[in-house]
Write a protein that holds these residues in place. Structure first.
Motif, short mmCIF file in Angstrom:
data_model
loop_
_atom_site.label_atom_id
_atom_site.label_comp_id
_atom_site.label_asym_id
_atom_site.label_seq_id
_atom_site.Cartn_x
_atom_site.Cartn_y
_atom_site.Cartn_z
N ASN A 7 0.83 -1.21 0.00
CA ASN A 7 0.00 0.00 0.00
C ASN A 7 0.86 1.26 0.00
O ASN A 7 0.53 2.25 0.67
CB ASN A 7 -0.98 -0.01 1.18
CG ASN A 7 -2.13 0.95 1.00
OD1 ASN A 7 -2.53 1.27 -0.12
ND2 ASN A 7 -2.67 1.44 2.11
N HIS A 57 -1.97 -2.90 8.62
CA HIS A 57 -2.87 -1.74 8.59
C HIS A 57 -2.04 -0.54 8.15
O HIS A 57 -1.17 -0.06 8.88
CB HIS A 57 -3.47 -1.49 9.97
CG HIS A 57 -4.41 -0.34 9.98
ND1 HIS A 57 -5.71 -0.43 9.52
CD2 HIS A 57 -4.23 0.94 10.38
CE1 HIS A 57 -6.29 0.76 9.64
NE2 HIS A 57 -5.41 1.60 10.17
N ASP A 59 -2.35 3.23 6.09
CA ASP A 59 -3.12 4.32 5.49
C ASP A 59 -4.61 3.98 5.40
O ASP A 59 -5.25 4.18 4.37
CB ASP A 59 -2.54 4.66 4.11
CG ASP A 59 -3.00 6.01 3.61
OD1 ASP A 59 -3.34 6.89 4.44
OD2 ASP A 59 -3.05 6.20 2.38
N GLY A 60 -5.15 3.44 6.50
CA GLY A 60 -6.58 3.15 6.57
C GLY A 60 -7.01 1.86 5.90
O GLY A 60 -8.20 1.53 5.92
N ARG A 61 -6.09 1.11 5.31
CA ARG A 61 -6.43 -0.15 4.64
C ARG A 61 -5.85 -1.33 5.41
O ARG A 61 -4.75 -1.24 5.95
CB ARG A 61 -5.91 -0.17 3.21
CG ARG A 61 -6.62 0.82 2.30
CD ARG A 61 -6.15 0.75 0.87
NE ARG A 61 -6.28 -0.60 0.33
CZ ARG A 61 -5.55 -1.06 -0.68
NH1 ARG A 61 -4.63 -0.30 -1.26
NH2 ARG A 61 -5.73 -2.28 -1.12
N ASP A 62 -6.59 -2.43 5.42
CA ASP A 62 -6.14 -3.66 6.07
C ASP A 62 -5.81 -4.72 5.04
O ASP A 62 -6.49 -4.85 4.02
CB ASP A 62 -7.22 -4.22 7.00
CG ASP A 62 -7.37 -3.41 8.27
OD1 ASP A 62 -6.41 -2.73 8.67
OD2 ASP A 62 -8.45 -3.48 8.88
N ASN A 63 -4.78 -5.50 5.33
CA ASN A 63 -4.42 -6.68 4.55
C ASN A 63 -4.39 -7.82 5.57
O ASN A 63 -3.39 -8.05 6.24
CB ASN A 63 -3.05 -6.49 3.88
CG ASN A 63 -2.73 -7.60 2.90
OD1 ASN A 63 -3.38 -8.63 2.88
ND2 ASN A 63 -1.71 -7.37 2.10
#
Length: 94
Positions: A7, A57, A59-63
């Motif tokens: 990300n 986690h 920049d506001g995104r989860d993997n």
């Protein structure tokens, strides 16, 4: 130097990774822990032991479950204790 990115951010960098089964295992101190969130996921490898996972986690995104480690590896995998590896879209280059 091996680098793990996801990300748009560098998750880990190290000159001292261990390569096991084609995966770079980064020393925990080389991983930017602010991007790691504990996960309840576990899997079992017959020769390495039980793997625990982290969700990344960034920049506001989860993997979910994109990083794993062996807290108590079996003797055959002792060299990766205290190391973290990545998958699920995490780009690792060396």
């Amino acid at each position: 130097m091996a680098t793990a990115r996801w990300n748009g951010e560098v998750i880990a960098e190290s000159k001292e990774t261990r390569i096991v089964e084609g995966n770079h295992y980064f020393p925990l101190e080389s991983v930017r822990e602010q991007y790691l969130r504990p996960s309840d996921m576990t899997t079992v490898c017959p020769w390495k032991g039980t793997a625990n996972y982290y969700t990344l986690h960034v920049d506001g995104r989860d993997n979910p479950d994109a990083a794993w480690y062996y807290a108590e590896p079996k003797a055959a995998a002792a060299e990766i204790k205290g190391h973290v590896a990545f998958w699920r879209g995490v780009e690792v280059s060396d």
